[in-house]
Enzyme design. Structure first.
Site, PDB file in Angstrom:
ATOM      1  N   SER A  56     -34.516 -60.321 -13.485  1.00  0.00           N
ATOM      2  CA  SER A  56     -35.691 -59.944 -14.284  1.00  0.00           C
ATOM      3  C   SER A  56     -35.318 -58.815 -15.240  1.00  0.00           C
ATOM      4  O   SER A  56     -36.068 -58.528 -16.177  1.00  0.00           O
ATOM      5  CB  SER A  56     -36.847 -59.517 -13.376  1.00  0.00           C
ATOM      6  OG  SER A  56     -36.422 -58.554 -12.434  1.00  0.00           O
ATOM      7  N   ASP A  95     -29.063 -60.280  -7.777  1.00  0.00           N
ATOM      8  CA  ASP A  95     -29.309 -61.681  -8.130  1.00  0.00           C
ATOM      9  C   ASP A  95     -28.054 -62.358  -8.639  1.00  0.00           C
ATOM     10  O   ASP A  95     -27.365 -61.833  -9.526  1.00  0.00           O
ATOM     11  CB  ASP A  95     -30.362 -61.754  -9.252  1.00  0.00           C
ATOM     12  CG  ASP A  95     -31.734 -62.129  -8.735  1.00  0.00           C
ATOM     13  OD1 ASP A  95     -31.841 -62.665  -7.610  1.00  0.00           O
ATOM     14  OD2 ASP A  95     -32.718 -61.870  -9.454  1.00  0.00           O
ATOM     15  N   GLU A 148     -41.980 -67.020  -4.153  1.00  0.00           N
ATOM     16  CA  GLU A 148     -42.636 -66.529  -5.373  1.00  0.00           C
ATOM     17  C   GLU A 148     -43.686 -67.525  -5.854  1.00  0.00           C
ATOM     18  O   GLU A 148     -43.407 -68.733  -6.040  1.00  0.00           O
ATOM     19  CB  GLU A 148     -41.575 -66.301  -6.474  1.00  0.00           C
ATOM     20  CG  GLU A 148     -42.205 -65.821  -7.780  1.00  0.00           C
ATOM     21  CD  GLU A 148     -41.193 -65.259  -8.787  1.00  0.00           C
ATOM     22  OE1 GLU A 148     -40.003 -65.120  -8.447  1.00  0.00           O
ATOM     23  OE2 GLU A 148     -41.621 -64.948  -9.908  1.00  0.00           O
TER      24      GLU A 148
END
Ligand code: KIV
Length: 276
Positions: free
Chosen positions: A58, A96, A194
Site C-alpha cells: 500500500s 509484502d 480483507e
C-alpha cells in the site's frame, strides 16, 4: 465462554516469533497490526502497544501517490522494509511480497523473500492462494514465515474490476473457505482477510487454527490491521467504511505548517536563541 478480545495480550506475546500469533489466538488476545513504510513512523510505533508492523505494498498508494499497488518491486519493498526495521528493531515486521513475486516460481519467490528478510522483515505476506500454494509451502519449508492474504487482494485489482468487497455470493464464499484451508495446510502462520462479509470472516476464523487479521472484515477476526495513514487521518480525501480515523493527523500537519509560515512571515522565527 470468553469472547475474542476480552483479554489484552501479555506484553511481548507476539514480538519476535510467528508462534506468538498462534499463542495470541489460543489466549483469545486480539492481534493489532498497523502498516509503516519509513523510519520516523516506525520509531513512533516502536514505543506503541501495536503487536506488529506490516510494510505493505500500500506504500505505492499512500506514500508514492499511485492508484494501485502494482508498481511495487522487490527492491522498493526492501528499501521500505530496511527503513522500518531501523526505526522499530524490536517489533515483529511483516513485508509484502510485491505484485507477481509469488507467481514466477519458487526460486524467484525465494529470492524476493530472502531480500525482504535480509532487509529486516521477520516474515513475508503473500496475496492470494490459487496457483501458488506450492510456492507458499516452499517458502515455509525453507524457514521463511509466511502470512496469507485473501478476500480483496489489491494485486488482483485489474482482474477483480476494482477495489470491491469479495466473496459475497455462495460460490465466492466457498472458494475463500477452500483457499483459507489450503493456505493453512501450506503453513501460513496468520491470514489477512480483507473486505469480505463479516459472517464469512467469523466462520473462517472459527474454522482455522491460525489467527485471522481483518480489514473491512468485521469484528469476528482474531486481530485487525489498518493502514497507518488511514489510522492517523493522514489520507485526506480517502474514505472507506472500514477505515476508522483514530487521530486527526491532517489537522496536525496543516496546523504545524500554518504556524511555521506565520512565525516566519511575522519575523517571530527564528528567535535569537534559535541561531548560532
Ligand atoms: O499493503 C497493505 O497495506 C495491506 C493491508 C491493507 C493488509 O496489504
Amino acid at each position: 465462554m470468553e469472547t475474542i478480545g476480552s483479554k489484552s495480550p501479555p506484553a511481548g506475546l507476539i514480538a519476535g516469533t510467528p508462534d506468538g500469533f498462534a499463542a495470541a489466538k489460543a489466549a483469545g488476545a486480539r492481534i493489532v497490526m498497523v502498516t509503516a513504510y519509513d523510519t520516523w513512523s516506525a520509531r513512533l510505533l516502536a514505543d506503541s502497544p501495536v503487536d506488529c508492523i506490516l510494510v505493505g505494498d500500500s506504500a505505492m498508494m499512500v506514500v508514492h501517490g499511485e492508484k494501485d499497488t502494482l508498481g511495487a518491486t522487490p527492491e522498493l519493498m526492501a528499501m521500505h522494509t530496511r527503513a522500518v526495521s531501523r526505526g522499530a528493531p524490536g517489533k515483529f515486521i511483516v513485508a509484502d511480497m510485491p505484485f507477481l513475486a509469488a507467481r514466477k516460481g519458487e526460486t524467484h519467490a525465494l529470492e524476493c523473500a530472502a531480500m525482504l528478510l535480509r532487509s529486516g522483515a521477520h516474515a513475508v505476506k503473500i496475496e492470494g492462494a490459487q496457483g501458488h500454494t506450492h510456492v507458499v509451502r516452499h517458502l515455509v519449508e525453507s524457514g521463511i514465515p509466511v502470512m496469507g492474504h485473501l478476500g480483496l487482494t489489491p494485486q488482483w485489482v485489474r482482474g477483480l474490476g476494482g477495489f470491491k468487497v469479495q466473496a459475497r455470493d455462495a460460490a465466492g464464499a466457498g472458494q475463500l473457505r477452500e483457499d483459507a484451508s489450503a493456505l493453512e495446510q501450506a503453513g501460513v502462520f496468520a491470514l489477512v482477510l480483507e473486505c469480505i462479509p463479516q459472517g464469512l470472516a467469523r466462520e473462517v476464523t472459527a474454522m482455522l487454527r491460525i489467527p485471522t487479521i481483518g480489514i473491512g472484515a468485521g469484528a469476528g477476526c482474531d486481530g485487525q490491521v489498518l493502514v497507518l495513514h488511514d489510522m492517523l487521518g493522514l489520507n485526506p480525501g480517502f474514505k472507506a467504511r472500514f477505515a476508522r480515523t483514530f487521530a486527526d493527523g491532517a489537522a496536525l500537519v496543516r496546523g504545524g505548517a500554518a504556524r511555521f509560515a506565520e512565525a516566519v512571515r511575522g519575523g517571530e522565527f527564528p528567535s535569537e536563541g534559535e541561531g548560532f
